[in-house]
Design an enzyme around this catalytic site. Sequence first.
Site, PDB file in Angstrom:
ATOM      1  CD  GLU A  19      -3.076  -1.045   2.126  1.00  0.00           C
ATOM      2  OE1 GLU A  19      -3.041  -0.144   2.974  1.00  0.00           O
ATOM      3  OE2 GLU A  19      -4.024  -1.825   2.010  1.00  0.00           O
ATOM      4  CD  GLU A  61      -3.490  -5.931   3.662  1.00  0.00           C
ATOM      5  OE1 GLU A  61      -4.345  -5.095   4.066  1.00  0.00           O
ATOM      6  OE2 GLU A  61      -2.276  -5.741   3.746  1.00  0.00           O
TER       7      GLU A  61
HETATM    8  C1  GCO Z   1      -3.430  -2.161   5.118  1.00  0.00           C
HETATM    9  C2  GCO Z   1      -2.829  -2.671   5.940  1.00  0.00           C
HETATM   10  C3  GCO Z   1      -3.156  -3.415   7.129  1.00  0.00           C
HETATM   11  C4  GCO Z   1      -4.334  -2.925   7.923  1.00  0.00           C
HETATM   12  C5  GCO Z   1      -5.634  -3.395   7.307  1.00  0.00           C
HETATM   13  C6  GCO Z   1      -6.841  -2.987   8.086  1.00  0.00           C
HETATM   14  O1  GCO Z   1      -2.598  -2.775   4.323  1.00  0.00           O
HETATM   15  O2  GCO Z   1      -4.135  -1.219   5.177  1.00  0.00           O
HETATM   16  O3  GCO Z   1      -2.017  -3.503   5.229  1.00  0.00           O
HETATM   17  O4  GCO Z   1      -1.961  -3.226   7.795  1.00  0.00           O
HETATM   18  O5  GCO Z   1      -4.231  -3.391   9.196  1.00  0.00           O
HETATM   19  O6  GCO Z   1      -5.751  -2.853   6.046  1.00  0.00           O
HETATM   20  O7  GCO Z   1      -6.946  -1.606   8.144  1.00  0.00           O
END
Ligand code: GCO
Length: 451
Positions: A166, A351
Amino acid sequence: MKKMTFPAGFSWGTATASYQVEGAWDEDGKGESIWDRFSHTEGRIATGDTGDVACDQYHRYAEDAAIMKQIGMRGYRFSVSWSRIFPDASGKVNQAGLDYYSRLTDELLKNGVMPFPTLYHWDLPQWLQDQGGWANRDIITHFATYAETVVNALGDRIKNWMVFNEPWVFVYLGYLYGVHAPGIRDSDLGVKASHIVNLAQASAMKAMRATGKIEQVGSAYSMASTYPYSDSADDKAAAERQHAWNNVWFLDPSIKGAYPNAYIEQEKMLRKMDVRPGDMEACVEKPDFIGINLYQRSIVENDPNNRNLGLRQHRGPGPQTAFGWEIWPAALYQMIKRIDKDYGLPIYITENGCSFPTGPDANGRVPDQDRIDFYHGFVGQVGRAIDEGCDVRGYYGWTLIDNFEWAEGFRQRFGIVHVDFETQKRTIKDSGYWFRDLIAANEIEYDETLV
Ligand code: GCO
């Protein structure tokens, strides 16, 4: 409803990040990271929590690997903490840091779980931040050296890698909005950092490939499929600008050698970003796959008064998670279809998940039905995209265990395994057992009418 079967060998897994789960923040020679500094600064984390201990995975990785095996997970997306490997500005490698990831790798493989690491999930060494962090071009060389060092140490056993997690989030929340580490609010630095990160992504990928040890490399991008607020041409164009900025700003340069059109005054922005001759060529290094992290969608209306992206966002009418995020399963289907159409590369869902606070009941069971419903909806939409021919290779739920949710501390629970942060006791939630059954069956029902 339709039923589909996932491809044989589909990569089912979960994702975590070093700072969110490891703890051991100053053990075995680890240096301070910007998240250590940030969480140790009063007022930065809503609950006052820190990741000093987190889930203590640094010591409990064997127990966590055994849980993955029990659920039937085939992959684990973890991240490497840069400040364990290069703790200070001397440039000397901390072998004990590499040894930890080597032990973790062996333990995963022993349990039949593919290690699928990310090199950078936000915990920049503080010594690099002291030199300007992602807003100083010197970081490009440091990052490539780090990437090469880690791949040389683990590349005999790990073939699939991610460079960034990200970039949009760590650049803009960290340098522009200041709500994540390093907590800077500076629009010039923010946009400059976004360009340097694109350069660093390509140079790290080149360094990793040059080792001759890897098979696949990509990054995990935060994406939210954009829905125009109305059918008007203006709203549709605004939705495209949002897509360009939010979803593919760190992807297009690596594939097309150009930034997508996002800003009303794009040329002015490129100057502000300090894009120099030769830079766009240097950003190109085609990934082997595209990682999609998706939690929500965005609904976008044209706004002529806004001279930046020229838009404003609206809340959707769907139900919400405990975090207040709208639950809209078709958003994931739409995103996969769009990325598949525009790039034609293999996709991993790196994710996807939700926060709900459910804890153990009197019998020690964690009945998190709302999370099961969430996953059923979203995983089903992945199945729908696969049924329509999209090349999706894996699905990684966020997250394995409840963990340190950045500025929110421990109060948002995203795990399919519950963690009691007093005792570190792990309890598989009903959603974890749901995944076990899903993986064993390798099929799901989906709603093919969702938009
Ligand atoms: C994200 C993050 C995670 C967060 C998840 C929930 O990549 O934003 O990789 O670290 O914990 O998205 O908010």
